[in-house]
Design a protein around this motif. Structure first.
Motif: not given
Length: 258
Positions: A14-18, A38-40, A83-92, A116-124
């Motif tokens: 997340t927030g991977g565009a910059s 995933l980026d806004f 595909r299988t999701i192996d890794i999530l990086v909550n960076n946004a 906070i909620k963004g990390v919760y949403n993506c991790a969940k």
């Protein structure tokens, strides 16, 4: 070839565009991962993906507001169907400068919604597809999670929450094969820092850059790629014995200041 290969793995960043997120996306893809950003910011995301594809890296993007649970779940589910999701990086994340008195309720709500909620949403959303298999979640915390930083009331609050969410996820899902760790950078030289200095100190930008750099005992800011290489290690199989841990990468800030 790096020892820390991600060949055949799929990573969502997340927030991977910059900034730091962009560096993580690039390093992961260079080491074999299939990366979904995933980026806004659609313009930045498109430009980033085009630049990476020119390097023959397998990187895709989805426009996503991480504070919107339904939107996040839909995008993650669509990726998981392919595909299988192996890794999530909550960076946004977003920043805010101010103490409690000059932090408005709107400021607090904005920080909460994204950091906070963004990390919760993506991790969940991701955990649902990792349970009983394996998975790695890396949350971007901050030195502000662990030490007091002046005029960072709302930001510190949010990053403290990221740190404790990391511990909770690691504890609750260790038996499901999911590892969860966090990274706590000090000040890192990104376009955000340059923009902050330009906006708030237009008449003495060089002096302010030098001052901010010297708050780290090593005398400089971190580089996004340095954070990315730590993330690469934590995402790799070589780090398979590590979970529930925060990793400061701070030029000595936490231990050597004061």
């Amino acid at each position: 070839m790096s020892a820390f290969q991600l060949t055949g793995k799929t990573a969502i960043i997340t927030g991977g565009a910059s900034g730091i997120g962009r560096a993580i996306a690039q390093v992961f893809a260079q080491n074999g991962a299939r990366v979904h950003i995933l980026d806004f910011n659609e313009k930045q995301a498109q430009a980033t993906v085009e630049a990476f594809k020119a390097e023959n890296l397998e990187v895709y993007y989805n426009i996503c507001d991480v504070s919107n649970a339904e939107e996040v779940q839909q995008i993650v589910d669509e990726i998981a169907m392919q595909r299988t999701i192996d890794i999530l990086v909550n960076n946004a994340g977003v920043a805010h400068v101010g103490n409690i008195e000059n932090t408005t309720e709107a400021d607090l709500d904005r920080i909460y919604a994204i950091n906070i909620k963004g990390v919760y949403n993506c991790a969940k959303a991701a955990i649902k597809h990792m349970k009983g298999k394996s998975g790695v979640i890396i949350n971007m915390a901050s030195i502000a999670s662990s030490v007091g930083i002046s005029d960072r009331f709302a930001y510190s609050m949010s990053k403290g929450a990221v740190l404790t969410m990391t511990y909770s996820i690691a504890k609750d899902y260790v038996d499901e094969g999911i590892r969860c760790n966090s990274i706590s950078p000090a000040r890192v030289h990104t376009p955000f820092v340059d923009g902050f200095i330009e906006k708030n100190y237009p008449d003495n930008q060089e002096e302010m850059f030098e001052k901010l750099s010297k708050t780290q005992p090593l005398g400089r800011m971190g580089k996004p790629v340095e954070i990315a290489h730590l993330a690469l290690y934590l995402a790799s199989d070589e780090a398979s014995f590590i979970t529930g841990t925060d990793f400061p990468i701070d030029g000595g800030f936490i231990k050597l200041n004061g």
